[in-house]
Scaffold this active site. Sequence first.
Site, mmCIF file in Angstrom:
data_model
loop_
_atom_site.group_PDB
_atom_site.id
_atom_site.type_symbol
_atom_site.label_atom_id
_atom_site.label_comp_id
_atom_site.label_asym_id
_atom_site.label_seq_id
_atom_site.Cartn_x
_atom_site.Cartn_y
_atom_site.Cartn_z
ATOM 1 N N TYR A 15 -16.968 16.639 -15.732
ATOM 2 C CA TYR A 15 -17.424 15.244 -15.657
ATOM 3 C C TYR A 15 -18.395 15.110 -14.469
ATOM 4 C CZ TYR A 15 -17.284 10.363 -14.240
ATOM 5 O OH TYR A 15 -17.637 9.116 -13.827
ATOM 6 N N LYS A 29 -9.077 5.787 -19.119
ATOM 7 C CA LYS A 29 -9.397 6.259 -20.458
ATOM 8 C C LYS A 29 -8.187 6.094 -21.376
ATOM 9 C CE LYS A 29 -13.371 7.147 -18.658
ATOM 10 N NZ LYS A 29 -13.220 7.477 -17.281
ATOM 11 N N ARG A 46 0.844 -1.202 0.000
ATOM 12 C CA ARG A 46 0.000 0.000 0.000
ATOM 13 C C ARG A 46 0.878 1.250 0.000
ATOM 14 N NH1 ARG A 46 -1.446 1.736 4.669
ATOM 15 N NH2 ARG A 46 -2.141 -0.242 5.557
ATOM 16 N N ASP A 58 -7.941 18.461 -14.851
ATOM 17 C CA ASP A 58 -8.220 17.073 -15.215
ATOM 18 C C ASP A 58 -7.911 16.953 -16.703
ATOM 19 O OD1 ASP A 58 -9.402 14.723 -16.083
ATOM 20 O OD2 ASP A 58 -11.069 14.859 -14.679
HETATM 21 C C1 LIG Z 1 -12.869 13.653 -17.414
HETATM 22 C C2 LIG Z 1 -13.007 12.562 -16.403
HETATM 23 N N1 LIG Z 1 -12.419 12.687 -15.200
HETATM 24 C C3 LIG Z 1 -12.507 11.734 -14.249
HETATM 25 C C4 LIG Z 1 -13.235 10.581 -14.470
HETATM 26 C C5 LIG Z 1 -13.344 9.567 -13.366
HETATM 27 O O1 LIG Z 1 -12.458 8.523 -13.561
HETATM 28 P P1 LIG Z 1 -12.721 7.023 -13.057
HETATM 29 O O2 LIG Z 1 -13.946 6.516 -13.769
HETATM 30 O O3 LIG Z 1 -11.453 6.312 -13.437
HETATM 31 O O4 LIG Z 1 -12.925 7.097 -11.580
HETATM 32 C C6 LIG Z 1 -13.854 10.389 -15.702
HETATM 33 C C7 LIG Z 1 -14.643 9.175 -15.951
HETATM 34 O O5 LIG Z 1 -15.419 9.066 -16.886
HETATM 35 C C8 LIG Z 1 -13.739 11.408 -16.702
HETATM 36 O O6 LIG Z 1 -14.334 11.293 -17.907
#
Ligand SMILES: Cc1ncc(COP(=O)(O)O)c(C=O)c1O
Length: 331
Positions: free
Chosen positions: A103, A201, A50, A176
């Site tokens: 998101y 992604k 961890r 992000d």
């Molecule tokens: C732009 C964006 N940020 C964060 C996330 C969240 O990521 P996770 O699904 O790996 O928790 C997503 C998920 O679709 C996303 O599209």
Amino acid sequence: MKFETKAIHVGEEPNLKEGGSGDVVVPIHLSSTFARREVEKPTGGYEYSRSGNPTRHTLEKRLAVLENARFGLAFSSGLAAETVLCMTLLKSGDHVIAFDDLYGGTKRLFNTIFNRNFGVEFSYVDARDKENIKRGIKENTRLIWLETPTNPLMRLCDLKGISGIAGEKGILTVVDNTFMSPYFQRPLDFGIDIVVHSTTKYLNGHSDSVGGAIMLSDEDIYNKLKFNQNAIGAILSPFDSYMVLRGIKTLAIRMDRHSQNAIDIARYLESHPKVRNVYYPGLKSHPQFEMARRQMSGFGGMISFEMDGGLEEARAFLEGLRIFSLAESLG
Ligand SMILES: Cc1ncc(COP(=O)(O)O)c(C=O)c1O
């Protein structure tokens, strides 16, 4: 080394020292704990998986290099990364300015957990105009949270302009960067403090691993994040770390192809009589096309669009797709 070379080699240099195995690919270190000779200090640099794991550590080195950052951390999901980031940087009574088109899961985390349970205040502003950020700053503003392009409306914000505004006031900026990946956009180069990713992604790129990442260069914040990641336990598994390392090797060629495909599809949709609006930053008709060219080196694979009709027509369109899976996620 250029991006493509770093994406293949950094962190996976074969160990050719006496006794080293010379692996060209990092092993998946499944050991949950690491033996030591002395009580006080770990012998091989690792204590417990961890807190640190050699496969994850290799990925973290690679992630950092791709974003031109000094440090990288790999988490069990994008949202786990966001959670540790917020828990590290914010406390009750603090204020965050966020892009109003984010998101949905990020907004859910902010509104239902950090606002409702922990008393952090959020203001959502249209960050396409950086003056809206400036106007939103309050005495207790600690963080500016951005996506560019945003999920889902593909809106952009001026990374350099906003990092400048934040820097003057001592406010941290987070981007992000999931939609562009570090191949097409590196926010730290524009003065942004911290980048987060859903590695689920493009970085992994094969829809077979859920993960997240944080990249940054501030050592003090990195140490706090690392401490809290261990305290909270939101780590990426050795197997997933290996998967993301493997995926990253083809990031550059995948992103180029995504971008080529997307521009063709976006142009086709734009010319279609049943399509009202297409949102893709690579189209000249995108109101922020010039900004996209300034801060991104490609336009990515994500498109959103509006079509004629209502819910029924939209459903019929989605259920009629043959090559695209009708499924969440991207990359
Ligand atoms: C732009 C964006 N940020 C964060 C996330 C969240 O990521 P996770 O699904 O790996 O928790 C997503 C998920 O679709 C996303 O599209």
